[in-house]
Write a protein that holds these residues in place. Sequence first.
Motif, PDB file in Angstrom:
ATOM      1  N   ASN A  88      -3.791  -4.524  12.854  1.00 56.87           N
ATOM      2  CA  ASN A  88      -4.074  -5.894  13.287  1.00 56.87           C
ATOM      3  C   ASN A  88      -5.273  -5.942  14.223  1.00 56.87           C
ATOM      4  O   ASN A  88      -6.121  -6.830  14.116  1.00 56.87           O
ATOM      5  N   MET A  99       8.826   1.362  20.345  1.00 58.31           N
ATOM      6  CA  MET A  99       8.206   0.896  19.118  1.00 58.31           C
ATOM      7  C   MET A  99       8.097   2.074  18.153  1.00 58.31           C
ATOM      8  O   MET A  99       7.696   3.165  18.539  1.00 58.31           O
ATOM      9  N   GLN A 140       9.350  -3.276  22.312  1.00 53.54           N
ATOM     10  CA  GLN A 140       9.948  -3.777  21.068  1.00 53.54           C
ATOM     11  C   GLN A 140       8.844  -4.110  20.075  1.00 53.54           C
ATOM     12  O   GLN A 140       7.868  -4.741  20.431  1.00 53.54           O
ATOM     13  N   GLY A 141       9.020  -3.704  18.817  1.00 54.48           N
ATOM     14  CA  GLY A 141       8.004  -3.883  17.782  1.00 54.48           C
ATOM     15  C   GLY A 141       7.943  -5.221  17.194  1.00 54.48           C
ATOM     16  O   GLY A 141       8.444  -6.187  17.302  1.00 54.48           O
ATOM     17  N   ASP A 171       5.452   0.522  13.292  1.00 53.69           N
ATOM     18  CA  ASP A 171       5.081  -0.689  14.037  1.00 53.69           C
ATOM     19  C   ASP A 171       3.755  -0.480  14.765  1.00 53.69           C
ATOM     20  O   ASP A 171       2.922  -1.380  14.822  1.00 53.69           O
ATOM     21  N   ARG A 196       0.954  -0.777  12.370  1.00 50.98           N
ATOM     22  CA  ARG A 196       0.710  -2.189  12.058  1.00 50.98           C
ATOM     23  C   ARG A 196      -0.097  -2.858  13.184  1.00 50.98           C
ATOM     24  O   ARG A 196      -1.001  -3.647  12.929  1.00 50.98           O
ATOM     25  N   VAL A 197       0.236  -2.536  14.431  1.00 52.39           N
ATOM     26  CA  VAL A 197      -0.497  -3.082  15.577  1.00 52.39           C
ATOM     27  C   VAL A 197      -1.961  -2.658  15.509  1.00 52.39           C
ATOM     28  O   VAL A 197      -2.869  -3.475  15.700  1.00 52.39           O
ATOM     29  N   THR A 243       2.835   6.670  20.405  1.00 51.53           N
ATOM     30  CA  THR A 243       4.292   6.627  20.230  1.00 51.53           C
ATOM     31  C   THR A 243       5.050   6.847  21.549  1.00 51.53           C
ATOM     32  O   THR A 243       5.909   6.032  21.902  1.00 51.53           O
TER      33      THR A 243
END
Length: 85
Positions: free
Chosen positions: A12, A1, A84-85, A5, A8-9, A77
């Motif tokens: 969220n 990822m 997978q992102g 990404d 963004r996770v 990271t």
Amino acid sequence: MAPADIRRVILNILERIAPDEDLSNLDDARPFREQMELDSMDFLDIVMELRKQYRIQIPEADYPQLGTMDSTVAYLTPLLKDVQG
């Protein structure tokens, strides 16, 4: 990822934990706790959400590395490189 990404996770997760917070001006270099109303239980919720979604274990000794968005992304990271992102 990719780092974008992962960011963004994290955003969220933060949106679910602190729905009243405005995350649009989040400074990635400043500690989350300086910018948001997060207590220790909210922080644990972040860790637990990462464990649930991605099956990664974050040792308590590493929690300080999750203080800012930049440090959180850098820490995650290598752990999420094959996801997978």
